[in-house]
Design an enzyme around this catalytic site. Structure first.
Site, PDB file in Angstrom:
ATOM      1  N   THR A  64     -96.040 -33.179  95.712  1.00 39.19           N
ATOM      2  CA  THR A  64     -97.135 -33.683  94.869  1.00 39.19           C
ATOM      3  C   THR A  64     -97.406 -35.131  95.281  1.00 39.19           C
ATOM      4  OG1 THR A  64     -95.499 -34.114  93.125  1.00 39.19           O
ATOM      5  CG2 THR A  64     -96.811 -32.115  92.935  1.00 39.19           C
ATOM      6  N   LYS A 114     -88.562 -31.286  96.130  1.00 41.15           N
ATOM      7  CA  LYS A 114     -89.679 -32.206  95.947  1.00 41.15           C
ATOM      8  C   LYS A 114     -89.382 -33.043  94.715  1.00 41.15           C
ATOM      9  CE  LYS A 114     -92.780 -32.160  93.400  1.00 41.15           C
ATOM     10  NZ  LYS A 114     -93.060 -32.860  92.078  1.00 41.15           N
ATOM     11  N   THR A 125     -86.940 -34.630  87.477  1.00 37.46           N
ATOM     12  CA  THR A 125     -88.182 -33.888  87.631  1.00 37.46           C
ATOM     13  C   THR A 125     -88.370 -33.498  89.069  1.00 37.46           C
ATOM     14  OG1 THR A 125     -89.178 -35.033  85.852  1.00 37.46           O
ATOM     15  CG2 THR A 125     -90.654 -33.972  87.355  1.00 37.46           C
ATOM     16  N   GLU A 158     -91.982 -42.923  93.595  1.00 29.09           N
ATOM     17  CA  GLU A 158     -93.306 -43.530  93.464  1.00 29.09           C
ATOM     18  C   GLU A 158     -93.207 -45.050  93.396  1.00 29.09           C
ATOM     19  OE1 GLU A 158     -95.293 -39.721  91.126  1.00 29.09           O
ATOM     20  OE2 GLU A 158     -94.736 -41.512  89.999  1.00 29.09           O
ATOM     21  N   ASN A 161     -99.468 -43.735  88.927  1.00 24.36           N
ATOM     22  CA  ASN A 161     -99.496 -42.929  87.715  1.00 24.36           C
ATOM     23  C   ASN A 161    -100.703 -43.210  86.839  1.00 24.36           C
ATOM     24  OD1 ASN A 161     -96.931 -41.179  87.448  1.00 24.36           O
ATOM     25  ND2 ASN A 161     -96.214 -43.100  88.333  1.00 24.36           N
ATOM     26  N   SER A 213    -106.955 -38.241  88.722  1.00 26.46           N
ATOM     27  CA  SER A 213    -108.305 -38.459  89.218  1.00 26.46           C
ATOM     28  C   SER A 213    -108.404 -38.231  90.724  1.00 26.46           C
ATOM     29  CB  SER A 213    -108.741 -39.870  88.884  1.00 26.46           C
ATOM     30  OG  SER A 213    -107.867 -40.821  89.456  1.00 26.46           O
TER      31      SER A 213
END
Length: 394
Positions: free
Chosen positions: A145, A171, A182, A266, A389, A394
């Protein structure tokens, strides 16, 4: 180098059009023979449809395949979500000519978006046609992702002169914390492992790896780790020595993948091995390590390369665990920052600041109260984490 493949397993990935960018987003792992299966799932009380489905199907102890998509979590979709998960596994089962109940499902992506059933159904025949014994990396790419790179690994061991392998993909880059970070992880081995031993080995390895990492303190609705063993190597894991070796290989492989996840977190610029030792018990050490590793103030100090040890002390002090402030020794790598609860001066501060400029370093807090110890793999909070995040949908 050991090849990234496992006897009797094939994998692949295709672009089904679920992701907006056109990247691979539908993957499949298949055993050419019935395989024993073990699994660990999220502890979040809001469960994605594939998790609910898998929790029932793994009770049989047998599986032939796992089909997974990225770009849509298939969570909070009500009865339609469960119907979609069942339809996805049924499409794979039909194309593979295996029983529906022996196909597991996994999804990752945006929560609450309607699941693209037609796109998945149309892509499954192409996906099955793309299966290959060397297709593990395509599977790894298909479940990404916000990951920036695929995550995979292999370990090989020998029992009585015969080799076997364990291969895994994972992942995960955000919404990561213990209670199953997660993430998705699919592992396979060509060793012959009894079902109870397989489940016990997987749970231990998850507790030592994916349950010891954090990026942002959030736990997802879709976390799934699946391990299949098909015995295609004819190596039996049935002695104390063989079981210990298998456990060691699995531990090492999953910890490697866990570290890959934190490195690819991230916005991550710092990877930190945190150890709390000298506690009255391992549980006390764990609670303090957990509190420190999730502290936003500690994590932003790491990002700023600020040796602000007071934030670490403050986090330790609110963990609800007995400690003596006058006994705390703190180290950044081998630089001692505090001794007996007080700072070691400007020279130590300067050396510690140099440590924090590295992309990876360790932090050790010694309570000097007992033998309890625990570790966490954590990271910093950066500006990029907020940006990623803020516009994820979007």
């Amino acid at each position: 180098m050991v090849p990234l493949k496992c006897k009797g397993f094939r994998a692949g990935g295709v672009a089904a059009g679920i992701k907006k960018n056109g990247d691979l987003d539908l993957g499949l792992l298949v055993s050419d023979r019935p395989a024993r299966v073990a699994a660990v799932f999220t502890k979040n009380r809001i469960l994605a449809a594939p998790v609910k489905l898998n929790r029932e199907r793994v009770k049989t102890g047998m599986a032939r395949a796992v089909i997974a998509n990225a770009g849509n979590a298939n969570c909070a979709n009500g009865s339609e979500g469960m119907a979609a998960a069942i339809a996805m596994t049924a499409a794979a089962a039909h194309a593979l000519n295996v029983p529906d109940e022996q196909v597991l499902a996994a999804s990752t992506g945006v929560i609450g978006a309607p699941f693209p059933n037609q796109k998945v159904a149309a892509a499954v025949p192409v996906l099955v046609g793309a299966l290959d014994e060397d297709g593990i990396l395509d599977l790894a790419r298909a479940i990404m992702t916000t990951d920036t790179r695929p995550k995979a690994g292999v370990r090989e061991a020998v029992v009585n002169g015969a080799p076997y392998r364990i291969v895994a993909v994972a992942k995960g880059a955000g919404m990561i914390r213990p209670d199953m970070a997660t993430m998705l992880c699919f592992a396979c081995t060509d060793a012959d492992v009894a079902l109870d031993d397989l489940q016990a080995a997987l749970k231990r390895s998850v507790d030592l790896s994916f349950n010891r990492i954090t990026i942002d303190g959030d736990t997802s609705t879709n976390d799934t780790v699946i391990l299949m063993a098909n015995g295609a190597s004819d190596v039996k894991i049935d002695t104390i020595e063989a079981k210990a070796s298998f456990q060691q290989q699995l531990d090492d492989l999953l910890m490697d993948l866990a570290r890959q996840m934190v490195r690819d977190g991230e916005g991550v610029t710092k990877v930190v091995d945190l150890t709390v030792r000298g506690a009255r018990s391992n549980d006390d050490a764990w609670r303090i390590a957990d509190t420190i590793s999730h502290s936003p103030l500690v994590k932003t100090a790491f990002f700023g390369q600020d040796a602000n040890w007071g934030r670490i002390f403050a986090a330790a002090g609110r963990a609800g665990v007995e400690l003596d402030p006058d006994r705390l020794d703190l180290y950044f790598d081998d630089v001692q920052m505090t001794k007996g609860g007080t700072g070691c001066g400007d020279e130590a501060e300067a050396k510690a600041t140099a440590v924090l400029k590295q992309p990876e370093f360790s932090v050790t807090l010694d309570l000097n109260l007992g033998e309890g110890t625990a570790g966490m793999l954590t990271c910093d909070f950066s500006l990029d984490y907020v940006k990623i995040n803020a516009d994820y949908r979007s």
